[in-house]
Scaffold this active site. Structure first.
Site, short mmCIF file in Angstrom:
data_model
loop_
_atom_site.label_atom_id
_atom_site.label_comp_id
_atom_site.label_asym_id
_atom_site.label_seq_id
_atom_site.Cartn_x
_atom_site.Cartn_y
_atom_site.Cartn_z
N ASN A 16 -1.68 11.31 -5.16
CA ASN A 16 -2.34 10.22 -5.34
C ASN A 16 -3.68 10.01 -5.69
O ASN A 16 -4.38 9.25 -5.09
CB ASN A 16 -1.77 8.55 -4.67
CG ASN A 16 -0.38 7.99 -4.58
OD1 ASN A 16 -0.05 8.36 -5.93
ND2 ASN A 16 0.22 7.08 -3.84
N TYR A 25 -10.70 -3.67 -6.58
CA TYR A 25 -10.62 -3.09 -5.31
C TYR A 25 -11.65 -3.95 -4.51
O TYR A 25 -12.69 -3.85 -5.09
CB TYR A 25 -10.63 -1.98 -5.02
CG TYR A 25 -9.48 -0.96 -5.42
CD1 TYR A 25 -8.16 -0.94 -4.37
CD2 TYR A 25 -9.75 0.18 -6.08
CE1 TYR A 25 -7.50 -1.06 -5.35
CE2 TYR A 25 -9.18 1.09 -6.96
CZ TYR A 25 -7.67 0.65 -5.95
OH TYR A 25 -6.18 1.37 -6.37
N GLY A 36 5.53 5.58 -7.86
CA GLY A 36 5.76 6.95 -7.11
C GLY A 36 5.98 6.40 -5.78
O GLY A 36 6.56 7.81 -5.15
N ASP A 37 5.76 5.98 -4.93
CA ASP A 37 5.39 5.55 -3.78
C ASP A 37 7.75 4.96 -3.36
O ASP A 37 8.02 6.01 -2.39
CB ASP A 37 5.62 3.83 -3.26
CG ASP A 37 4.08 3.96 -3.13
OD1 ASP A 37 3.49 4.55 -3.17
OD2 ASP A 37 3.15 2.74 -3.45
N GLU A 56 1.30 4.56 1.86
CA GLU A 56 2.51 4.75 2.61
C GLU A 56 3.30 3.81 3.12
O GLU A 56 4.66 3.54 3.62
CB GLU A 56 1.72 5.49 4.09
CG GLU A 56 1.24 6.57 3.17
CD GLU A 56 -0.48 6.33 2.78
OE1 GLU A 56 -1.60 7.38 2.81
OE2 GLU A 56 -0.83 4.76 2.55
N GLY A 111 0.55 -0.97 0.07
CA GLY A 111 0.12 0.07 0.26
C GLY A 111 1.04 1.41 0.15
O GLY A 111 1.88 1.42 0.66
N ARG A 154 -7.31 8.77 -6.82
CA ARG A 154 -8.06 7.35 -7.22
C ARG A 154 -9.05 7.67 -7.80
O ARG A 154 -9.82 7.55 -6.42
CB ARG A 154 -7.52 5.90 -6.43
CG ARG A 154 -6.56 5.88 -5.74
CD ARG A 154 -5.74 5.16 -6.93
NE ARG A 154 -3.83 4.69 -6.84
CZ ARG A 154 -2.75 5.49 -6.64
NH1 ARG A 154 -3.29 5.63 -7.16
NH2 ARG A 154 -2.05 4.36 -6.35
N ASN A 172 4.96 1.06 1.28
CA ASN A 172 6.21 0.69 0.54
C ASN A 172 7.08 1.53 0.48
O ASN A 172 7.98 1.56 0.67
CB ASN A 172 5.11 0.91 -0.98
CG ASN A 172 4.39 0.02 -1.25
OD1 ASN A 172 3.97 -0.95 -1.14
ND2 ASN A 172 3.43 0.26 -2.03
#
Length: 341
Positions: free
Chosen positions: A168, A105, A281-282, A37, A35, A170, A39
């Protein structure tokens, strides 16, 4: 004493068909926990930073497994709240060539989505910390979670922490209108914003002129405009933007820019043949946080973040499993991929 960073968000169970199989072909799924954060916390721990991850997980063996996955990489899990009935799940089908990746999801009613103000002992978690990081995914989980993020930001601000946010956006979680309203409120606490070509437009209506994400065309002057608008609107310390040019699901160009209110910094560009792009991105965010918290200059910070993220695209799973030495080797120009003996 090592630098301490605290991240907060949702960790999920990721189920993926082996290799490049489609969902309809799969007879089994590979298991990964990840997930946004989480990561970032794993990346930072690999860089030698004292990284803590906060979330809420069910008190059952699956919740335990997610925590154990974080612990194996040295992430501090002491402040994770336990409760609720389930962990969020997402199904990930890896794209290839002209076929895009696909995500489904199954995260409704996850433990973190039902968390509320008072569930987290922020003061204890922030003790000795210098940095707090969250993403726009977390407040999108519900008004109650957005309130919990704001509670964390208030305590972090009071305790003098630097606060970073990866926008981020979504679209499967909330509308652009709702995102703009909620994130606009949270920006009053944020010092450093990380975004990509779509986030600034979808969340705050700030669009890079003459850029076409689908065609893979970037106009650097347009991104200067985006960074400047974000910086001025929210009185920020820095804005970082990842620049992805997509030729196909398998091949991208990857670079980044950083704006500190005075100068625009641009990184070198990497041609990537992608193994797994989730968490790209993380890993950029983690590289940026690592560099800035250890006192590196803006150009180094940007180059490190982009190189770290370039390496992540070669690694299966959500998190980036590379060392500072490996990132710096790539930064120095060794992209040969030769066997290290």
């Amino acid at each position: 004493m090592s630098k301490r960073v605290v991240t907060f968000g949702e960790i999920m169970l990721r189920l993926s068909p082996p290799g490049y199989l489609r969902f309809t072909q799969a007879n089994s799924f590979d298991v990964v926990y990840g997930g946004g954060e989480a990561n970032v916390a794993v990346s930072l721990a690999n860089f030698g930073i004292d990284a803590a991850f906060i979330t809420k997980l069910p008190k059952n063996p699956i919740g335990d497994a997610a925590i154990n996955e974080l612990r194996r990489y040295g992430v501090d899990t002491r402040y994770i709240a336990r409760g609720g009935s389930r962990i969020g799940i997402y199904f990930m089908e890896k794209g290839a060539s002209v076929r895009p990746s696909k995500v489904v999801y199954d995260r409704a009613h996850s433990a973190i989505s039902e968390a509320k103000v008072g569930d987290i002992d922020w003061k204890a978690a922030f003790e000795g910390a210098e940095w707090f990081h969250f993403t726009g995914i977390t407040p999108a989980l519900g008004d109650n979670v957005a309130e919990l993020v704001e509670e964390g930001c208030k305590v972090a601000k009071e305790m003098g922490l630097t606060i970073s946010c990866d926008l981020n956006y979504r679209k499967k979680l909330w509308s652009t209108e709702k995102a703009g309203k909620v994130m606009g409120n949270l920006m009053q606490y944020v010092n450093i914003v990380i975004a990509n070509e779509e986030d600034a437009e979808k969340v705050f209506g700030i669009k890079a002129p003459d850029s076409d994400v689908i065609a893979g065309e970037l106009n650097l002057e347009g991104y200067k405009y985006v960074a400047r608008e974000l910086y001025n609107r929210f009185n920020l310390r820095m804005v970082a933007i990842t620049l992805r040019e997509s030729m196909s699901a398998s091949d991208n160009n990857w670079s980044g820019m950083l704006y500190d209110g005075k100068e625009y910094y641009f990184s070198k560009k990497y041609k990537l043949h992608i193994v797994d792009r989730v968490g790209g991105g993380d890993s950029f965010g983690a590289g940026l946080i690592y560099s800035l918290i250890t006192g590196k200059d803006p150009q180094y910070a940007l180059e490190f973040a982009v190189a770290a993220s370039a390496l992540k695209h070669t690694i299966e799973g959500d998190a980036n499993h590379v060392s500072v030495e490996e990132v710096e080797t790539l930064m120095k120009g060794d992209a040969s991929g030769r066997v290290q003996r």
